[in-house]
Scaffold this motif. Structure first.
Motif, mmCIF file in Angstrom:
data_model
loop_
_atom_site.group_PDB
_atom_site.id
_atom_site.type_symbol
_atom_site.label_atom_id
_atom_site.label_comp_id
_atom_site.label_asym_id
_atom_site.label_seq_id
_atom_site.Cartn_x
_atom_site.Cartn_y
_atom_site.Cartn_z
ATOM 1 N N GLU A 33 41.490 12.303 14.759
ATOM 2 C CA GLU A 33 42.236 11.061 14.984
ATOM 3 C C GLU A 33 41.948 10.464 16.367
ATOM 4 O OE1 GLU A 33 46.386 11.843 14.578
ATOM 5 O OE2 GLU A 33 46.953 9.729 14.769
ATOM 6 N N ALA A 34 41.693 11.356 17.326
ATOM 7 C CA ALA A 34 41.485 10.895 18.707
ATOM 8 C C ALA A 34 40.219 10.053 18.857
ATOM 9 C CB ALA A 34 41.437 12.093 19.654
ATOM 10 N N TRP A 51 39.854 5.006 18.623
ATOM 11 C CA TRP A 51 39.621 3.858 19.514
ATOM 12 C C TRP A 51 38.196 3.822 20.050
ATOM 13 C CZ3 TRP A 51 43.919 1.625 23.098
ATOM 14 C CH2 TRP A 51 44.991 1.207 22.305
ATOM 15 N N ILE A 52 37.630 4.995 20.380
ATOM 16 C CA ILE A 52 36.290 4.950 20.972
ATOM 17 C C ILE A 52 35.262 4.557 19.903
ATOM 18 C CG2 ILE A 52 35.844 7.442 20.731
ATOM 19 C CD1 ILE A 52 34.651 5.146 23.597
ATOM 20 N N ARG A 90 39.350 19.988 22.155
ATOM 21 C CA ARG A 90 39.999 18.671 22.229
ATOM 22 C C ARG A 90 38.934 17.593 22.361
ATOM 23 N NH1 ARG A 90 41.183 15.789 26.897
ATOM 24 N NH2 ARG A 90 40.897 17.618 28.216
ATOM 25 N N PHE A 91 38.990 16.593 21.486
ATOM 26 C CA PHE A 91 38.026 15.491 21.562
ATOM 27 C C PHE A 91 38.273 14.688 22.833
ATOM 28 C CE2 PHE A 91 36.881 11.065 20.859
ATOM 29 C CZ PHE A 91 35.564 11.194 20.459
ATOM 30 N N VAL A 92 37.187 14.329 23.521
ATOM 31 C CA VAL A 92 37.330 13.549 24.756
ATOM 32 C C VAL A 92 36.825 12.116 24.558
ATOM 33 C CG1 VAL A 92 36.708 13.361 27.204
ATOM 34 C CG2 VAL A 92 37.194 15.606 26.217
ATOM 35 N N THR A 93 35.545 11.966 24.236
ATOM 36 C CA THR A 93 35.031 10.600 24.076
ATOM 37 C C THR A 93 33.638 10.612 23.465
ATOM 38 O OG1 THR A 93 34.835 8.463 25.217
ATOM 39 C CG2 THR A 93 33.909 10.345 26.351
ATOM 40 N N ILE A 94 33.118 9.424 23.237
ATOM 41 C CA ILE A 94 31.723 9.225 22.828
ATOM 42 C C ILE A 94 31.105 8.286 23.862
ATOM 43 C CG2 ILE A 94 30.146 8.374 21.053
ATOM 44 C CD1 ILE A 94 32.557 8.587 19.065
#
Lengths: 135, 360
Positions: free
Chosen positions: A93-94, A97-98, A46-50
């Motif tokens: 897709e996640a 926004w980041i 699951r993608f979390v952030t950058i």
């Protein structure tokens, strides 16, 4: 083979995960961010952030991409010499926004995608929020 | 014929400013775009100008509901950079504070959801319950919003008499079982406003990477308290409620059941709390260089802090915060597609959005 090793196998790199301060880190060993995102998708991560950091060697930046796999936080760092890196939005897709936030905060261009303003208002300029000009 | 309806940034149905631009066909929403940033505060940048004590107070103000969670996550990251391990009692107190905060957040959300359903009596009931939780938080910390409990290497205050909190938990649990859960699950008003409304499919929940109750209501069984335990959660027995329908009712049910689980965790933490110190001895704090990451399960879902320090300095070089609403809010676009326009305030509220966190 562990689930972490399977990601390294998918990427065709040495499975040298280093557990350090809250994450399992993998040197991408020359693989691009899109290859890494594809391997993470295949592994079901699951993608979390950058997280973006300015490096002392202006305009170089470090972008740390994070995914979660079975409760383990994975980190894959990329150093970019120019303010440009491939977008993974179409693969993940996640990340939408980041990528937009980092673009607006640090003036990094995630190539291959269109942007709509996220935080910026009309007339504002990307890179004015967090980017230290001239560092 | 299509027409565009903007909701926000300032609107009676929104608690905080954001904007939902909806394209409607008749009374049906065909598509929507979300706009945030109306209250962007640049807190991540501000954090770089604060020392290791000031930055805790600053990050407590990222959110007005889950303020404790932000300092907990930050302190856990800073503890990795300083090598300071909190004593066992401090870890239990952190669990107690985190679960009290979840109770107050979930009861507040249930009240707001009831208000948006047009169910004012339930709104009052939920806020009365929340008030009881707030009283306990105030009794423990002296504060009602920013509790100032966490510090590097432990907590600032002890809970002198843990057993004294048990009656509050009993009362809350009783009222949830007697009133809130039965009414939310059986009332025709609640059912007609929530069932089948604002559906986020399992596939879309996975694709959007949503977290917390929003994910669990779409059949994604993730919870960091169980999957990557922190503080004293490894010593607690609890269930992770998961629903499959992905609608507003499922999100409501997950939170209602989580209130029961929080009561259970609180009871365990208070009964098993070990004796001892609540923080490491006072002394100079020295930071190693590098990055440390911490994640916790906030009431709305996973919070992640990535904290970078230059060796032996007092200020962080970078603090990056990924809040749960930042992960959940893009999914609102998919929830409102095909929904009735009149349902959109409740649908957007069903993720329990925090624009304060998102506009950190």
């Amino acid at each position: 083979m562990t689930s972490l090793d399977s990601i390294a196998v998918l990427l065709g790199v040495e499975p040298r995960w280093e557990q350090r301060r809250g994450a399992y880190w993998l040197d991408p060993q020359g693989r691009g961010v899109r290859e890494v995102a594809g391997a993470m998708n295949t592994a079901g991560a699951r993608f979390v952030t950058i997280t973006a950091y300015e490096l002392a060697e202006h305009p170089a930046m470090s972008l740390e991409y994070h995914w979660d796999l079975e409760g383990r936080l994975l980190g894959v760092p990329f150093t970019i010499a120019t303010r440009e890196i491939d977008s993974i939005f179409d693969l993940c897709e996640a990340a939408d926004w980041i990528e937009r936030e980092v673009h607006e905060g640090f003036a990094i261009d995630f190539t291959g995608r269109a942007y709509e303003p996220l935080l910026l208002r009309a007339g504002a300029t990307p890179g004015v929020n967090l980017h230290e000009e001239g560092q | 014929m299509s027409y565009r309806i903007p909701m926000g940034p300032y609107h009676p149905a929104l608690e905080e400013p954001y904007k939902l631009d909806m394209i409607c066909e008749g009374e049906t929403v065909a598509d929507a775009q979300l706009h945030i940033g109306f209250n962007f505060r640049g807190i991540e940048h501000l954090a770089e100008t604060r020392n290791y004590i000031q930055v805790i107070a600053l990050m407590e103000r990222v959110c007005g509901i889950c303020s404790n969670i932000h300092t907990l996550t930050l302190c856990q990251a800073m503890e990795q950079l300083t090598g300071l391990e909190p004593p066992p009692r401090a870890k239990y107190i952190r669990v107690v504070m985190a679960e009290l905060e979840r109770l107050h957040s979930h009861t507040l959300w249930a009240g707001i959801a009831a208000k948006l359903m047009g169910f004012k009596t339930m709104f009052m009931t939920c806020f009365e319950l929340r008030e009881k939780v707030m009283d306990v938080l105030q009794a423990v910390s002296g504060n009602r919003v920013n509790y100032s409990m966490n510090r590097i290497g432990g907590v600032n205050r002890d809970i002198a008499d843990p057993a004294a909190m048990i009656p509050m938990i009993d009362a809350l649990e009783r009222e949830m079982l007697r009133t809130v859960i039965p009414i939310f699950t059986t009332s025709s008003t609640a059912r007609s406003r929530c069932a089948g409304v604002g559906v986020l499919t399992h596939e879309k929940a996975v694709s959007c990477g949503v977290v917390g109750p929003t994910a669990r209501a779409s059949g994604v069984p993730q919870d960091l308290r169980r999957d990557a335990p922190y503080a004293a959660y490894a010593e607690m027995a609890f269930n992770v409620p998961v629903e499959q329908d992905g609608d507003v009712r499922a999100r409501l049910m997950v939170r209602a059941l989580e209130i029961m689980e929080s009561c259970s965790i609180l009871r365990q933490a208070l009964e098993k709390m070990p004796l001892g110190e609540v923080h490491v001895p006072e002394g100079k704090i020295d930071f190693q260089g590098g990055t440390a990451i911490s994640r916790v399960e906030a009431p709305r879902g996973e919070v992640m802090y990535s904290v970078t320090w230059k060796e032996h300095t007092r200020n962080p070089a970078r603090v990056h915060v990924r809040t749960p609403t930042f992960a959940n809010m893009p999914a609102v676009r998919w929830m409102v597609r095909g929904a009735r326009l009149a349902d959109t305030p409740l649908i957007q509220a069903s993720i329990d959005p925090c624009y304060s966190c998102t506009d950190r």
